[in-house]
Design an enzyme around this catalytic site. Structure first.
Site, PDB file in Angstrom:
ATOM      1  N   TRP A  74     -12.974  14.706 -24.167  1.00  0.00           N
ATOM      2  CA  TRP A  74     -12.660  13.713 -25.195  1.00  0.00           C
ATOM      3  C   TRP A  74     -13.585  12.555 -24.863  1.00  0.00           C
ATOM      4  O   TRP A  74     -13.390  11.850 -23.875  1.00  0.00           O
ATOM      5  CB  TRP A  74     -11.187  13.325 -25.113  1.00  0.00           C
ATOM      6  CG  TRP A  74     -10.787  12.499 -26.270  1.00  0.00           C
ATOM      7  CD1 TRP A  74     -10.511  12.912 -27.529  1.00  0.00           C
ATOM      8  CD2 TRP A  74     -10.704  11.081 -26.282  1.00  0.00           C
ATOM      9  NE1 TRP A  74     -10.230  11.847 -28.325  1.00  0.00           N
ATOM     10  CE2 TRP A  74     -10.357  10.710 -27.600  1.00  0.00           C
ATOM     11  CE3 TRP A  74     -10.881  10.097 -25.340  1.00  0.00           C
ATOM     12  CZ2 TRP A  74     -10.181   9.394 -27.976  1.00  0.00           C
ATOM     13  CZ3 TRP A  74     -10.707   8.785 -25.715  1.00  0.00           C
ATOM     14  CH2 TRP A  74     -10.361   8.454 -27.014  1.00  0.00           C
ATOM     15  N   GLU A 472       8.973   6.612 -41.277  1.00  0.00           N
ATOM     16  CA  GLU A 472       8.172   7.851 -41.345  1.00  0.00           C
ATOM     17  C   GLU A 472       8.746   8.986 -40.510  1.00  0.00           C
ATOM     18  O   GLU A 472       8.447  10.140 -40.780  1.00  0.00           O
ATOM     19  CB  GLU A 472       6.713   7.588 -40.987  1.00  0.00           C
ATOM     20  CG  GLU A 472       6.450   7.168 -39.578  1.00  0.00           C
ATOM     21  CD  GLU A 472       4.944   7.014 -39.304  1.00  0.00           C
ATOM     22  OE1 GLU A 472       4.145   7.805 -39.829  1.00  0.00           O
ATOM     23  OE2 GLU A 472       4.585   6.098 -38.569  1.00  0.00           O
TER      24      GLU A 472
HETATM   25  C1  AGP Z   1       1.220   5.678 -38.564  1.00  0.00           C
HETATM   26  O1  AGP Z   1       2.293   6.072 -37.742  1.00  0.00           O
HETATM   27  C2  AGP Z   1       0.954   6.706 -39.628  1.00  0.00           C
HETATM   28  N1  AGP Z   1       0.666   7.967 -39.041  1.00  0.00           N
HETATM   29  C3  AGP Z   1      -0.115   6.253 -40.619  1.00  0.00           C
HETATM   30  O2  AGP Z   1       0.340   5.072 -41.247  1.00  0.00           O
HETATM   31  C4  AGP Z   1      -1.494   5.977 -40.017  1.00  0.00           C
HETATM   32  O3  AGP Z   1      -1.465   4.804 -39.250  1.00  0.00           O
HETATM   33  C5  AGP Z   1      -2.489   5.795 -41.169  1.00  0.00           C
HETATM   34  O4  AGP Z   1      -2.560   6.992 -41.903  1.00  0.00           O
HETATM   35  C6  AGP Z   1      -3.884   5.401 -40.684  1.00  0.00           C
HETATM   36  O5  AGP Z   1      -4.409   6.406 -39.882  1.00  0.00           O
HETATM   37  P1  AGP Z   1      -5.787   6.100 -39.077  1.00  0.00           P
HETATM   38  O6  AGP Z   1      -5.482   5.039 -38.075  1.00  0.00           O
HETATM   39  O7  AGP Z   1      -6.163   7.398 -38.437  1.00  0.00           O
HETATM   40  O8  AGP Z   1      -6.798   5.638 -40.079  1.00  0.00           O
END
Ligand code: AGP
Length: 592
Positions: A74, A472
């Site tokens: 990674w 969520e």
């Molecule tokens: C957060 O718990 C969710 N999985 C979702 O809101 C996430 O933060 C959002 O889709 C943004 O994702 P990213 O940081 O990979 O862009």
């Protein structure tokens, strides 16, 4: 966060290494490789991509070696390419190393090595290790590694083999995990217990500052001074699946509890040097943060820090709202895209449109080589390792750490602030080791259908984040709100069965928060407070109080977030929901 495996015994090593790497793939999957001592020579194969690419490359090769090391990467330093994949070898291909972590002083080491005429081929910090071992080798691999350790600073775990000493593996733990597996006439090392379980349940987790000398017929563990240590062997009761979660019930819970280390890994990545950006935030008229979900909330926290320490106006916008707006952006603006995956379509396409209007694009991502990483003018990385749970936890606090580093990057006392930031992982650890009370509280409130989360200043984005976590994964309606805004409408929602979570650390708006809590109580609302240990005001006012270790105002988001992550997790788990893969959601939203 990478995965390391090693085997020495009487069976073909390759099969053991590949099986081990498969079980460590969750730790990183940018590239993978193995090194074996085959007929007295080093045999190395490494491929970009997941383990299956390496398996394809090795398919049909009749490798009989009974000792070797493997790695799944990674990326932290150096782009994702075959040259930067591990294992790395010295110039004579007599030594090979696999490494997890960060060698903070590798730039100086690289200069020293190049002055000695040694060709440094990759962009990684890891390569410095293998050249030093080769330089220090005088007939004993263990002694060469001990001598090398005197030159390294950072947090790392690595393993070395040599064609000069077939069957021997020397491995080191200092800041990144490493576990020894004890077999019969064979022995193992791995970054994590899951990689060992198909072969043995008898393990010795190494501690920081320990070196293991692994041979088929014996395991010898030393301190960095070369003193032989006596260690107890632990028998692992876990089954394999639960082990990949490190014994935790869900990846999300594991990732919440990983935060002391992922915060430390991320902060260390920036503590010894500045962010290596060819500009100061002050060079721009405005910083425009563009993000989604949890990353958007991190941006809201970053806004306060950047405006306070860089003195530059910051606007934070939802990516999905930016793309089709007529936002006025130009060359004098810095666009800061925050995305843990680096693949979120809303974020990517909106910031690319802004970049076309002439702004500079800086991204903060958790995945090196991701689309946003490749498409940005500049990129900063969190070192949180792959996040498996759909609900972002460790990547959120890692984003905060980098945003804080960015905000203070050009302050005079930057180093002091960054060293002070290193207190955070310890305080998070302190809280997590004493967090059972949140679980009991969560179960008590698991039957509620509506929650309000309120906070002011730095705690307002934390209120939004806490509400999102609950929504969520537990499917319960929760709303985050600026506490001062409640009286402009939402206070009409207050009633006994709708708990209000009030985030009230002792910061500049503490007194105001006490008043907001009183407003809720006056309407028969129940208040769950999140505040400093021993806060008598909150103990008197709140129905329940979640106590966190005290910390200065700036750094409160790191601590106030953690109990809200756990509160959401324990409610969802109590309700028997699919915490790691909640309905309707995906870990990365690559569609608009
Ligand atoms: C957060 O718990 C969710 N999985 C979702 O809101 C996430 O933060 C959002 O889709 C943004 O994702 P990213 O940081 O990979 O862009």
């Amino acid at each position: 966060m990478c995965g390391i495996v090693g085997y020495t015994g009487s069976s073909p090593a390759l099969l053991v290494l590949l099986q081990g790497l498969e079980r460590l793939e969750y730790r990183g999957y940018d590239s993978a490789g193995v090194a074996l001592v085959e007929k007295g020579e080093l045999y190395v194969d490494k491929k970009v991509g997941k383990i299956r690419e390496l398996v394809r490359s090795l398919w049909g090769k009749d490798l009989k070696a009974t000792a070797g090391i493997g790695h799944t990467r990674w990326a932290t330093h150096g782009e994702v390419c075959e040259l930067n994949a591990h294992p790395h070898t010295d110039g004579s291909s007599e030594f090979a190393v696999v490494h997890n972590g960060i060698v903070e002083n590798y730039r100086e080491l690289k200069e020293e090595l190049e002055k000695l005429g040694i060709a440094y081929r990759s962009q990684t910090d890891t390569e410095a290790i293998v050249h030093l071992v080769a330089l220090n080798y005088e007939g004993d691999l263990l002694k060469a590694v001990l001598k090398t350790l005197e030159k390294l600073t950072g947090a790392y775990a690595f393993a070395v083999i040599s064609a000069k000493e077939p069957g021997r593996i020397v491995a080191v733990r200092y800041g990144s995990p490493l576990v020894v597996g004890i077999g019969k006439g064979e022995n193992f090392i791995a970054s994590d217990i899951p990689a060992l379980l198909p072969f043995t349940r008898d393990v010795i987790p190494l501690k920081d500052g320990e070196v293991v000398d692994l041979r088929p017929d014996g395991v010898f563990i030393y301190d960095f001074k070369g003193n032989l240590l006596t260690k107890d062997v632990m028998h692992v009761p876990w089954d394999i699946i639960s082990a990949e979660k490190g014994g935790f019930k869900h990846f999300m819970l594991k990732e919440i509890f990983e935060q002391p280390r992922t915060l430390s890994d991320t902060i260390r990545g920036y503590i010894s040097r500045d962010l290596s950006l060819p500009f100061s935030l002050k060079d721009f008229r405005r910083v425009l943060v563009v993000a989604c979900g949890t990353s958007y909330h991190a941006g809201l926290v970053g806004k306060y820090w950047i405006e306070k320490y860089a003195g530059v106006p910051v606007e934070v916008a939802y990516a999905s709202e930016v793309r089709y707006s007529d936002m006025q952006v130009g060359e004098e603006d810095l666009v800061l895209a925050i995305s843990q995956s680096g693949e979120t379509a809303d974020t990517r396409f909106s910031v690319l449109a802004l970049k076309e209007k002439g702004s500079t694009l800086l991204s903060l991502v958790n995945v090196m080589g991701s689309a946003l990483d490749r498409e940005s003018d500049y990129t900063l990385y969190t070192h949180a390792g792959p996040e498996i749970g759909v609900a972002a936890t460790k990547t959120f606090t890692a984003q905060l750490a980098v945003l804080y580093a960015l905000a203070v990057n050009h302050t005079e006392d930057r180093q002091v602030k960054m060293e002070n930031l290193l207190r955070v992982p310890h305080l998070v650890e302190e809280y997590l080791s004493n967090s059972e009370a949140v679980r009991e509280l969560a179960i008590r409130y698991a039957d509620r259908r509506d929650f309000l989360y309120i906070g002011r200043y730095l705690s307002y984005p934390v209120a939004l984040e806490g509400a999102l976590k609950l929504k969520e994964i537990s499917y319960i309606h929760a709303e985050g709100y600026p506490a001062g805004e409640m009286k402009h409408g939402p206070i009409a929602l207050i009633e006994e069965k709708t708990p209000t979570i009030a985030i009230a650390p002792k910061d500049r708006v503490y007194e105001k928060m006490l008043s907001n809590i009183e407003e809720v109580l006056a309407r028969k609302g129940k208040v769950i407070g999140v505040g400093f240990e021993g806060d008598e005001n909150l103990k008197k006012l709140c129905t329940n109080l979640i106590e966190i270790p005290p910390i200065e105002e700036d750094l409160t988001p790191f601590l106030t977030t953690i109990p809200l992550q756990l509160f959401a997790y324990y409610i969802a788990d109590y309700l028997g929901l699919d915490v790691d893969q909640p309905r309707n959601l995906a870990k990365t939203v690559t569609v608009e």
